[in-house]
Enzyme design. Structure first.
Site, PDB file in Angstrom:
ATOM      1  N   ASN A   8       0.811  -1.317  -0.129  1.00 32.95           N
ATOM      2  CA  ASN A   8       0.160  -0.070  -0.026  1.00 32.95           C
ATOM      3  C   ASN A   8       0.859   1.230  -0.236  1.00 32.95           C
ATOM      4  O   ASN A   8       0.615   2.239   0.280  1.00 32.95           O
ATOM      5  CB  ASN A   8      -0.808   0.129   1.392  1.00 32.95           C
ATOM      6  CG  ASN A   8      -2.044  -1.010   1.364  1.00 32.95           C
ATOM      7  OD1 ASN A   8      -2.763  -1.097   0.061  1.00 32.95           O
ATOM      8  ND2 ASN A   8      -2.193  -1.827   1.946  1.00 32.95           N
ATOM      9  N   ASN A   9       2.172   0.841  -0.292  1.00 38.40           N
ATOM     10  CA  ASN A   9       3.000   2.075  -0.006  1.00 38.40           C
ATOM     11  C   ASN A   9       3.293   2.565  -1.254  1.00 38.40           C
ATOM     12  O   ASN A   9       3.916   1.960  -2.294  1.00 38.40           O
ATOM     13  CB  ASN A   9       4.403   1.689   0.462  1.00 38.40           C
ATOM     14  CG  ASN A   9       5.386   2.462   0.774  1.00 38.40           C
ATOM     15  OD1 ASN A   9       5.361   3.522  -0.252  1.00 38.40           O
ATOM     16  ND2 ASN A   9       6.228   2.733   1.693  1.00 38.40           N
ATOM     17  N   ASP A  68       9.972  -6.517   2.161  1.00 39.59           N
ATOM     18  CA  ASP A  68      10.050  -6.197   3.199  1.00 39.59           C
ATOM     19  C   ASP A  68      11.316  -5.500   3.439  1.00 39.59           C
ATOM     20  O   ASP A  68      12.387  -6.107   2.910  1.00 39.59           O
ATOM     21  CB  ASP A  68       9.778  -6.994   4.383  1.00 39.59           C
ATOM     22  CG  ASP A  68       9.208  -6.411   5.696  1.00 39.59           C
ATOM     23  OD1 ASP A  68       8.216  -5.819   5.734  1.00 39.59           O
ATOM     24  OD2 ASP A  68       9.891  -6.702   6.598  1.00 39.59           O
ATOM     25  N   LYS A 171      18.441   7.160  -7.134  1.00 33.49           N
ATOM     26  CA  LYS A 171      18.072   6.291  -5.904  1.00 33.49           C
ATOM     27  C   LYS A 171      17.881   4.763  -6.524  1.00 33.49           C
ATOM     28  O   LYS A 171      18.675   3.736  -6.272  1.00 33.49           O
ATOM     29  CB  LYS A 171      16.877   6.506  -4.955  1.00 33.49           C
ATOM     30  CG  LYS A 171      16.792   5.630  -3.813  1.00 33.49           C
ATOM     31  CD  LYS A 171      15.207   5.893  -2.994  1.00 33.49           C
ATOM     32  CE  LYS A 171      15.137   4.994  -1.938  1.00 33.49           C
ATOM     33  NZ  LYS A 171      13.957   4.870  -1.389  1.00 33.49           N
ATOM     34  N   HIS A 176      18.886  -0.566  -2.210  1.00 37.47           N
ATOM     35  CA  HIS A 176      18.325  -1.997  -1.487  1.00 37.47           C
ATOM     36  C   HIS A 176      17.287  -2.564  -2.522  1.00 37.47           C
ATOM     37  O   HIS A 176      17.199  -3.672  -2.917  1.00 37.47           O
ATOM     38  CB  HIS A 176      18.143  -1.841  -0.181  1.00 37.47           C
ATOM     39  CG  HIS A 176      17.130  -0.815  -0.001  1.00 37.47           C
ATOM     40  ND1 HIS A 176      17.462   0.564  -0.185  1.00 37.47           N
ATOM     41  CD2 HIS A 176      15.803  -0.658   0.687  1.00 37.47           C
ATOM     42  CE1 HIS A 176      16.462   1.444   0.285  1.00 37.47           C
ATOM     43  NE2 HIS A 176      15.538   0.668   0.598  1.00 37.47           N
TER      44      HIS A 176
END
Ligand code: IMP
Length: 191
Positions: A8-9, A68, A171, A176
């Site tokens: 949801n990000n 995650d 970025k 990551h």
């Protein structure tokens, strides 16, 4: 190929969208009609990534993935790590987390930290994991307004600016998440 991204990000979605080839049709949770807040109850990044992808797979039976991410700070023995989202407490904001981190780090000379992302992919009912890591350091103050989360206090090694001072493209060359997504894409191309 169609894949649901279990997040949801909006920031994650934007980053990942830019990294996937046009041959992958990315479907959001909203597009898939999933509105639940998925609980992240595991104590590892792998565990939480897996909870988020399996949740969607169980509802839809469709190929999907989740990420995650944790910020691991050396001087804090790897904290906040898997608890990065709730570092300053339940329902805290990005700014609350950043302020707590700067406070905990106020007397620390060792500023070394890394971001680690784990992706869980469920493809044709099988689960696969991909990891991406970037080394860096925690700055003494916030710098920049782009990005999200801990970006304003994370300066990747070899760069003179924080992730929040970089464009999305900058970025996405080194982060990551980008490194984990590159492995995901290479895998998808190989199957
Ligand atoms: P999660 O993967 O959504 O559980 O993220 C855990 C926490 O790390 C959240 O508070 C995010 O804001 C933060 N986070 C995740 N990815 C990034 C990133 O790329 N930059 C900065 N903070 C991040």
């Amino acid at each position: 190929m169609t894949l649901i991204f279990s997040t949801n990000n909006k920031h994650k979605l934007q980053e990942v969208q830019k990294l996937l080839p046009a041959s992958i049709n990315l479907v959001t949770l909203a597009d898939a009609g999933i509105n639940e807040d998925i609980p992240e109850t595991a104590d590892t990044l792998e565990g939480n990534a897996s909870i988020k992808s399996r949740f969607v797979f169980e509802l839809t039976d469709l190929n999907c993935f989740a990420d995650d991410t944790g910020l691991e700070v050396e001087a804090l023995n790897g904290a906040p790590g898997v608890y990065s989202a709730r570092y300053a407490g339940e329902k805290c904001s990005f700014a609350d987390n950043v302020n707590k981190l700067l406070h905990e780090m106020r007397d620390k000379d060792n500023r070394a930290a890394k971001f680690r992302t784990v992706i869980s992919l469920i493809l044709n009912e099988k689960e696969y994991f991909f990891e991406g890591v970037v080394d860096g350091e925690i700055t003494r103050e916030v710098h920049g307004t782009d990005g999200f989360g801990y970006d304003p206090v994370f300066k990747p090694t070899g760069f003179e600016k924080t992730f929040a001072e970089m464009t999305l493209e900058e970025k996405n060359k080194i982060s990551h998440r980008a490194r984990a997504v590159e492995k995901l894409v290479a895998f998808l191309k190989s199957v």
